[in-house]
Design a protein around this motif. Structure first.
Motif, PDB file in Angstrom:
ATOM      1  N   THR A  68       0.430  -1.808   0.144  1.00 18.46           N
ATOM      2  CA  THR A  68      -0.202   0.245   0.298  1.00 18.46           C
ATOM      3  C   THR A  68       0.382   1.194   0.255  1.00 18.46           C
ATOM      4  O   THR A  68       1.152   2.226  -1.090  1.00 18.46           O
ATOM      5  CB  THR A  68      -1.032   0.111   1.796  1.00 18.46           C
ATOM      6  OG1 THR A  68      -1.671  -1.086   1.148  1.00 18.46           O
ATOM      7  CG2 THR A  68      -1.951   1.035   1.161  1.00 18.46           C
ATOM      8  N   ALA A  69       1.462   1.424   0.863  1.00 23.77           N
ATOM      9  CA  ALA A  69       2.970   2.563   0.477  1.00 23.77           C
ATOM     10  C   ALA A  69       3.819   2.604  -0.433  1.00 23.77           C
ATOM     11  O   ALA A  69       3.797   3.649  -1.200  1.00 23.77           O
ATOM     12  CB  ALA A  69       3.353   2.397   2.030  1.00 23.77           C
ATOM     13  N   ARG A 108       2.664   1.920  -3.420  1.00 26.02           N
ATOM     14  CA  ARG A 108       1.494   2.538  -4.442  1.00 26.02           C
ATOM     15  C   ARG A 108       1.285   3.792  -4.189  1.00 26.02           C
ATOM     16  O   ARG A 108       0.882   4.276  -5.406  1.00 26.02           O
ATOM     17  CB  ARG A 108       0.104   1.933  -4.144  1.00 26.02           C
ATOM     18  CG  ARG A 108       0.104   0.151  -5.170  1.00 26.02           C
ATOM     19  CD  ARG A 108      -1.158  -0.598  -4.344  1.00 26.02           C
ATOM     20  NE  ARG A 108      -1.351  -1.768  -4.983  1.00 26.02           N
ATOM     21  CZ  ARG A 108      -1.769  -2.866  -4.664  1.00 26.02           C
ATOM     22  NH1 ARG A 108      -2.795  -2.393  -3.107  1.00 26.02           N
ATOM     23  NH2 ARG A 108      -1.860  -4.358  -5.300  1.00 26.02           N
ATOM     24  N   ARG A 109       2.074   4.228  -3.402  1.00 22.08           N
ATOM     25  CA  ARG A 109       1.686   5.261  -3.271  1.00 22.08           C
ATOM     26  C   ARG A 109       2.340   6.326  -3.543  1.00 22.08           C
ATOM     27  O   ARG A 109       2.568   7.400  -3.637  1.00 22.08           O
ATOM     28  CB  ARG A 109       1.243   6.193  -1.858  1.00 22.08           C
ATOM     29  CG  ARG A 109      -0.993   6.410  -1.528  1.00 22.08           C
ATOM     30  CD  ARG A 109      -0.393   6.243   0.278  1.00 22.08           C
ATOM     31  NE  ARG A 109      -0.118   4.736   0.274  1.00 22.08           N
ATOM     32  CZ  ARG A 109      -0.174   5.183   2.006  1.00 22.08           C
ATOM     33  NH1 ARG A 109      -0.704   5.946   3.009  1.00 22.08           N
ATOM     34  NH2 ARG A 109      -0.358   3.644   2.897  1.00 22.08           N
ATOM     35  N   THR A 166       5.474   7.524  -6.241  1.00 19.61           N
ATOM     36  CA  THR A 166       5.555   8.035  -7.412  1.00 19.61           C
ATOM     37  C   THR A 166       7.087   6.924  -7.879  1.00 19.61           C
ATOM     38  O   THR A 166       7.881   6.758  -7.391  1.00 19.61           O
ATOM     39  CB  THR A 166       7.072   9.370  -7.960  1.00 19.61           C
ATOM     40  OG1 THR A 166       7.958   9.266  -7.185  1.00 19.61           O
ATOM     41  CG2 THR A 166       5.179  10.010  -7.110  1.00 19.61           C
TER      42      THR A 166
END
Length: 111
Positions: free
Chosen positions: A10-11, A13-14, A16
């Motif tokens: 999840t981290a 995916r955030r 760049t």
């Protein structure tokens, strides 16, 4: 502290692509030139999980090398195939052609 792969992904995916390349370098210890975000996420998550849970066993690694070095796979062509001459072409399309689609080589012109 145990790795929570879901939180890590999840981290990731955030982030760049540039941040992912930096993270890739931290995890793998080498530079990455790719900007493909999904590929970077998968590779980083895989390496983090492998570092946490352990990599392949030595037995598995040896077996993989045996399979990769199997000489029969690389020296013999499939039986019944002559690689020196290409397969003959009949010039006909198979019967499964969709009649709604244009045939290859069709020229479109405006009337």
């Amino acid at each position: 502290m145990a790795l929570n792969i879901e939180q890590e992904v999840t981290a990731l995916r955030r982030m760049t692509p540039r941040e992912l390349r930096v993270r890739y370098e931290e995890v793998f210890g080498e530079e990455c030139r790719s900007n493909h975000k999904q590929w970077l996420i998968k590779r980083i998550a895989w390496r983090m999980q492998a570092n946490e849970e352990g990599d392949l066993s030595e037995r598995t690694r040896r077996r993989a090398m045996e399979l990769a070095n199997d000489a029969d796979l690389w020296l013999k062509p499939p039986q019944g195939h002559d690689l020196a001459k290409p397969p003959a072409r009949t010039g006909q399309l198979p019967n499964r052609h969709d009649p709604r689609l244009l045939l290859p080589g069709t020229t479109l012109s405006r009337i």
